[in-house]
Scaffold this active site. Structure first.
Site, short mmCIF file in Angstrom:
data_model
loop_
_atom_site.label_atom_id
_atom_site.label_comp_id
_atom_site.label_asym_id
_atom_site.label_seq_id
_atom_site.Cartn_x
_atom_site.Cartn_y
_atom_site.Cartn_z
N GLU A 1 0.83 -1.21 0.00
CA GLU A 1 0.00 0.00 0.00
C GLU A 1 0.86 1.27 0.00
OE1 GLU A 1 -4.10 -1.48 2.11
OE2 GLU A 1 -2.36 -1.22 3.39
N GLU B 1 -4.17 -9.66 3.77
CA GLU B 1 -5.02 -9.35 4.93
C GLU B 1 -6.19 -10.32 5.07
OE1 GLU B 1 -3.72 -7.14 2.89
OE2 GLU B 1 -2.99 -5.40 4.03
#
Ligand code: COA
Length: 259
Positions: free
Chosen positions: A113, A133
């Protein structure tokens, strides 16, 4: 600057921010994020810095949020952490200078990210990308579900986010996640070559191009075109525009001053 979790070096107009938590593969905790933020602010304020590079080590760019910390967290913890992540990411993505992620090894979760917040991503052949995740019972919380589909499209992004599996550098290049893949030994030189080219370009025009593209994403085309028009016209008030066009007509290389 007193930074423990990142190394920070400025050299010939390039700021190199290197994550420095190798024993945990540069997993992100508040200390790492705050040091990163301090380094970014320093790049923002220092006119001598023209290009910013963020990098990790051979084995890991960044493996994502610190799972040891997160495993003990509750909803309030998650809000505090994601507020910090989003604040640091905003500083990085709004930095009015070109940014390059130099990626080797694992770029997972919050690491990927952060790379998505940079303007360019140069990858070593040993890089591995992923948003794992979902395999931890959560979803990406640092822009993964927003920036990844905008960059590579919904199809590969859905696969990465739903399955949480890792992909190699070659596949990352195929889906448009990275600009270039080079052997690990050439990564720094390649990034330096990109930085050198960027420093030859007019700084205000680069800044305008960055603002136009970033603001334009996610708003109606008509509004984006208006932003572009304003910035395009504004550049005609710069010395660099005069220099660029004179140099073309005089058949010489332009020398830009950033004014
Ligand atoms: N948070 C905290 N610590 C982490 C971490 C993370 N995201 N990822 C790795 N580490 C730590 C490990 O706990 C280990 O620490 P230890 O030596 O004190 O036990 C150290 O970094 C090395 O990791 P290890 O798993 O032994 O290395 P590996 O080469 O076998 O595997 C990975 C590397 C990246 C495949 C594996 O560590 C992994 O899957 N990490 C989690 C990635 C992830 O899910 N990120 C998203 C988080 S939201």
């Amino acid at each position: 600057m007193d930074l423990k979790c990142v190394n920070f070096r400025k050299e010939d107009g390039v700021a190199w921010i290197q994550f420095n938590r190798p024993d945990k593969l540069n997993a992100l905790n508040p200390d790492v994020l705050k040091d990163l933020e301090t380094a970014i602010v320093c790049c923002e304020e220092d006119d001598a810095v023209r290009v910013v590079v963020i990098m990790g080590h051979e084995k890991a760019f960044v493996v994502g949020g610190d799972i040891h910390d997160m495993s003990k967290g509750d909803i309030n913890f998650a809000y505090d952490l994601s507020d910090l992540v989003l604040r640091v990411q905003e500083r990085l993505s709004d930095l009015p200078k070109p940014t390059i992620a130099a990626i080797s090894g694992y770029a997972l979760g919050g690491g990927l990210e952060l790379a998505l917040c940079c303007d360019l991503r140069i990858s070593a052949e040993n890089a591995v990308f992923g948003l794992p995740e979902i395999t931890l019972g959560i979803i990406p919380g640092g822009g993964g579900t927003q920036r990844l589909p905008r960059l590579v499209g919904i199809c590969p992004a859905t696969e990465l986010i739903f399955l949480g599996e890792m992909i190699k550098a070659e596949r990352a290049k195929e889906i448009g996640l990275v600009n270039k893949v080079v052997p690990f030994g050439s990564l720094k030189d390649e990034v330096q070559a990109y930085a050198s080219k960027l420093m030859e370009r007019p700084a205000l025009a680069l800044r305008a191009a960055k603002i136009a593209m970033r603001r334009g994403l996610g708003i109606p085309l008509k509004e984006g075109l208006q932003i572009e028009q304003n910035l395009f016209c504004m550049l005609f008030g710069t010395e660099d525009q005069k220099e660029g066009m004179s140099a073309f007509l005089e058949k010489r290389k332009a020398v830009y001053t950033g004014k």
